[in-house]
Design a protein around this motif. Structure first.
Motif, PDB file in Angstrom:
ATOM      1  N   VAL A  38       0.801  -1.143   0.124  1.00  0.00           N
ATOM      2  CA  VAL A  38      -0.001   0.123   0.104  1.00  0.00           C
ATOM      3  C   VAL A  38       0.886   1.120  -0.038  1.00  0.00           C
ATOM      4  N   TRP A  98      -3.027   0.756  -3.923  1.00  0.00           N
ATOM      5  CA  TRP A  98      -2.872  -0.686  -3.548  1.00  0.00           C
ATOM      6  C   TRP A  98      -3.024  -1.825  -4.896  1.00  0.00           C
ATOM      7  N   ASP A 122      -4.553  -4.633  -6.661  1.00  0.00           N
ATOM      8  CA  ASP A 122      -5.619  -5.646  -6.631  1.00  0.00           C
ATOM      9  C   ASP A 122      -5.937  -6.169  -8.015  1.00  0.00           C
ATOM     10  N   ASP A 145     -14.522  -5.310  -2.927  1.00  0.00           N
ATOM     11  CA  ASP A 145     -13.391  -4.921  -2.318  1.00  0.00           C
ATOM     12  C   ASP A 145     -13.481  -3.662  -1.343  1.00  0.00           C
ATOM     13  N   LYS A 146     -12.567  -3.629  -0.157  1.00  0.00           N
ATOM     14  CA  LYS A 146     -12.776  -2.438   0.734  1.00  0.00           C
ATOM     15  C   LYS A 146     -11.248  -1.955   1.082  1.00  0.00           C
ATOM     16  N   PHE A 147     -11.461  -1.112   1.870  1.00  0.00           N
ATOM     17  CA  PHE A 147     -10.188  -0.803   2.460  1.00  0.00           C
ATOM     18  C   PHE A 147     -10.645   0.025   3.755  1.00  0.00           C
ATOM     19  N   VAL A 200      -3.340   0.725   8.040  1.00  0.00           N
ATOM     20  CA  VAL A 200      -4.226   0.537   6.968  1.00  0.00           C
ATOM     21  C   VAL A 200      -4.424  -0.827   6.302  1.00  0.00           C
ATOM     22  N   SER A 201      -5.433  -1.123   6.008  1.00  0.00           N
ATOM     23  CA  SER A 201      -5.788  -2.556   5.512  1.00  0.00           C
ATOM     24  C   SER A 201      -6.707  -2.708   4.436  1.00  0.00           C
ATOM     25  N   ALA A 202      -6.239  -3.567   3.389  1.00  0.00           N
ATOM     26  CA  ALA A 202      -6.975  -3.847   2.233  1.00  0.00           C
ATOM     27  C   ALA A 202      -7.932  -5.045   2.191  1.00  0.00           C
ATOM     28  N   HIS A 262      -8.828  -8.995   6.067  1.00  0.00           N
ATOM     29  CA  HIS A 262      -7.952  -7.885   5.593  1.00  0.00           C
ATOM     30  C   HIS A 262      -6.370  -7.929   5.897  1.00  0.00           C
TER      31      HIS A 262
END
Lengths: 229, 515
Positions: free
Chosen positions: B231, B248, B250, B285-287, B492-494, B502
């Protein structure tokens, strides 16, 4: 303790622990008993994590409550109603027939917002239709008293949510809900309108007196229902 | 015959190393359950709770013990030369050296640089250490019985060396340095108040290029290559607002969020884990960005691992754990969602506080993870009540033409507007053919309003990368938001089509505002 016995313990104990841990799978979480019980549209009780449901029985009070929806039916939580009581053929007193008078209509007709009436809505419309529908197998639906409605106030709700247990009473709005209590004088800017009816605010659970013409929400109640006893 | 009695220094060093290795091993295996389902099969043996600080402290203790032992061996190298083969015990101990060295080296590599290979090496070295403990300790116990235990706790003499005395302050100092000074600094570039940064996911403003970027390796997620993605972050502030840019990798743009499929038996939610709140296939998808005045390990100390880390609170369904605060500190959590919030140009403004009370009727307990309040506006899931074996949609398309325009299994609008659809009726449903797919997410207004709408966000996926721009006032005035300033830490997390699986990183990212 000889060497063979020690060998058995030293190797067997970790192995037994490992196998036991592998075979022991934790149980799935389950609901705890609670005084509110979901009731389906036919009047049957449901498990706490089941659904959909149309009413809630409060085992503490014995009252059966209407549950609001978002399906644009008469129970949709977005609909608002003015407070109105139709004239009834009964009498205000049964002391003596000669002194008794019919119950007159009270309140303001058709000043709320809904889709299910050709005109706008009032509390009598919801009552009439819900009784005809026999929601949850019950037809003695009525407006709750302020005391009854106050039993649903839940002061520990999550941030921004109405003061009610939303897991059992979804689609509740942060706003005023009408009660059956009326006749109390209005104060402040509403003073010139005379008397109003009582409502419970589900913003914080306080009781307020508001004019009959106001558009407020409604949650109906029934006592001595079959599904709540 | 009994083993040779040891000095007090040896006993202290051996005891510290033994306890630290055990602690590190068990806490590490619990951490490994997040991405290794096989380890989770043994979860009953593993500790629960805030284990990251414990794991790192025990790792530091092991490292210091190894260093002290190395110094001891170097200083005493000339005293006694052992033959190459001097019995099974010595052979086992020697076999433990490379495992220990591998664990320590791969652990520090993970801490400072990270990488999928380092994590695998660390895991297998840890398993080796576990085996070593069993064999090493077991052989001594088998041969000498209980006297072996006295041997490792009762010293021959009570002389305490200066090295042992120095070890405690050394451990304290290195722990302070590791826990307080190991963060990634993220410089927040100043921009004039008159400069506009459009929150559109394009990040084409020159201000972003001028801001210094940092790249953080995050892993432990689902579906990403090796569960990991880098990230890249940049930050800006105009004195009133804070802007964060995240990019990031993906491989796929995942928007098919719990689609509804009409089957011969009615409508079903496509899911693979959603029933246990751990969907890893049919999800958007999320962040997520966590902001906190605390820079403690384990997402500001909020990460509590295990199925039931709070004995008085409900267990979770997936066994991974909960986020909550134990000291009353509120932590901000911005949760951008590719379907549910992206078209609102918002991130869901959430927070992590104290573990909430269990609420009867709620099947999912989320401990400290909660949403800020909102006045109105929301996304709504298109089912009357979720059941694994079938659902009834709330709303259906007005016509077959409207149904045909839906995305099905391809890429398309996975959000449907509430008011363009009609309430479900059996009659309307009869017109919809089996095999039809409906999106499950409906907007009944175009955005949240109120406290939950404080974070503007918009992302765009392009050629295998998500680019997300976020903005929020430095100080919102809400008691559920953390004011942003110098020294605030971020994590932070993806999420790659995953509900809770995550990615994560160990060291905090610390904001450095220009003085």
């Amino acid at each position: 303790m000889n060497r063979w016995y020690r060998t058995f313990v030293v190797t067997g104990l970790p192995l037994a622990l490992g196998v036991a841990a592998f075979l022991t799978q934790p149980a799935a979480p389950g609901p705890q008993p609670y005084h509110l019980v979901k009731i389906d549209n036919r009047g049957a009780a449901l498990a706490p994590w089941s659904g959909p449901w149309s009413c809630v029985c409060d085992r503490n009070t014995g009252l059966l409550w209407e549950v609001k929806t978002d399906d644009e039916s008469i129970h949709d939580g977005l609909w608002t109603y003015s407070w109105y009581r139709e004239a009834e053929t009964g009498f205000t007193t049964v002391a003596t027939t000669s002194h008794a008078v019919p119950i007159p209509a009270t309140g303001s007709e058709n000043l709320g917002d809904c889709y299910f009436e050709p005109d706008r809505c009032d509390t009598a419309d919801l009552l009439r239709r819900t009784r005809a529908q026999q929601l949850c197998g019950e037809h003695h639906w009525r407006l709750p008293t302020a005391k009854e409605l106050h039993t649903l106030v839940y002061t520990d709700s999550k941030a921004g949510q109405p003061s009610i247990n939303t897991a059992f009473f979804p689609k509740t709005k942060r706003g005023d809900y009408w009660t059956a209590d009326f006749g109390k004088p209005l104060l402040g800017v509403y003073q010139h309108l005379g008397n109003g009816a009582e409502a419970i605010s589900f913003v914080g659970g306080q009781q307020v007196t508001i004019p009959h013409r106001n558009a407020a929400f409604v949650r109906l109640v029934a006592k001595n229902s079959k599904s709540c006893h | 015959m009994t083993p040779e009695r040891k000095s007090l220094n040896w006993i202290l060093l051996h005891s510290a190393a033994m306890l630290a290795v055990l602690c590190s091993l068990f806490t590490g295996l619990r951490i490994a359950t997040l991405q290794r389902p096989l380890v989770a099969e043994f979860e009953e043996l593993l500790p629960q709770g805030a284990l990251h600080p414990l794991h790192f402290f025990s790792a530091l203790t092991i490292s210091l013990c190894a260093l002290l032992y190395l110094i001891f061996r170097v200083r005493n190298a000339s005293l006694k030369k052992r033959p190459l083969w001097c019995g099974w015990h010595r052979a086992i101990i020697r076999a433990g050296y490379p495992l220990l060295a591998g664990s320590i080296a791969s652990g520090w590599l993970l801490f400072f640089i990270a990488g999928a290979s380092a994590r695998d090496i660390h895991f297998f070295c840890a398993l080796g250490m576990g085996l070593y403990l069993l064999v090493h300790g077991g052989f001594y116990l088998i041969r000498w019985g209980r006297s072996a235990l006295f041997h490792i706790v009762l010293p021959a003499r009570l002389h305490l060396g200066i090295t042992a005395l120095a070890a405690v302050p050394l451990l304290a100092i290195t722990w302070q340095l590791t826990s307080r000074q190991s963060h990634y600094p993220l410089e927040v570039a100043n921009i004039p108040l008159s400069d506009h940064v459009h929150i559109d996911g394009n990040a084409d403003e020159p201000q972003w290029q001028a801001a210094r970027a940092i790249t953080v390796y995050t892993d432990g997620g689902a579906n990403f290559d090796h569960g990991a993605t880098d990230v890249t972050l940049r930050a800006l502030s105009n004195g009133t607002e804070f802007f964060l840019l995240a990019r990031w990798r993906d491989r796929d743009k995942s928007l098919a969020h719990l689609p509804l499929l009409k089957t011969d038996n009615g409508w079903q939610v496509q899911q693979e884990g959603f029933h246990e709140f751990n969907e890893v296939r049919h999800y958007e998808d999320k962040f997520a960005v966590l902001l906190s005045p605390s820079c403690a390990f384990g997402a500001a100390g909020t990460a509590h691992l295990g199925r039931k880390p709070l004995s008085e609170k409900p267990a979770n369904w997936h066994g991974k754990g909960y986020h909550y605060s134990t000291d009353g500190q509120l932590h901000d959590l911005w949760h951008w969602k590719a379907v549910r919030t992206n078209d609102m140009y918002l991130a869901d403004d959430n927070f992590i506080g104290r573990a909430d009370r269990p609420r009867a009727g709620e099947r999912r307990y989320t401990a400290g993870y909660q949403q800020d309040g909102k006045e109105s506006g929301a996304y709504v899931m298109n089912w009357q009540w979720y059941r694994r074996d079938g659902i009834t949609p709330k709303r259906l398309p007005q016509s077959l033409e409207q149904l045909a325009a839906l995305p099905g299994t391809g890429q398309g609008p996975w959000v449907i507007p509430w008011f363009d659809y009609r309430p479900y009726t059996d009659t309307a449903d009869a017109d919809i053919p089996v095999g039809s797919v409906l999106p499950s997410v409906m907007y009944n207004s175009n955005r949240f309003e109120g406290d939950r709408a404080d974070v503007r966000a918009r992302a765009r996926w392009h050629q295998g990368y998500w680019t997300l721009e976020m903005a929020r006032s430095l100080v919102t005035g809400s008691s559920l938001d953390v004011p942003i300033g110098d020294g605030i830490c971020l994590w932070v997390s993806a999420f790659d089509r995953a509900q809770i699986a995550h990615t994560r990183h160990t060291r905090a990212i610390r904001l450095a505002f220009p003085q």
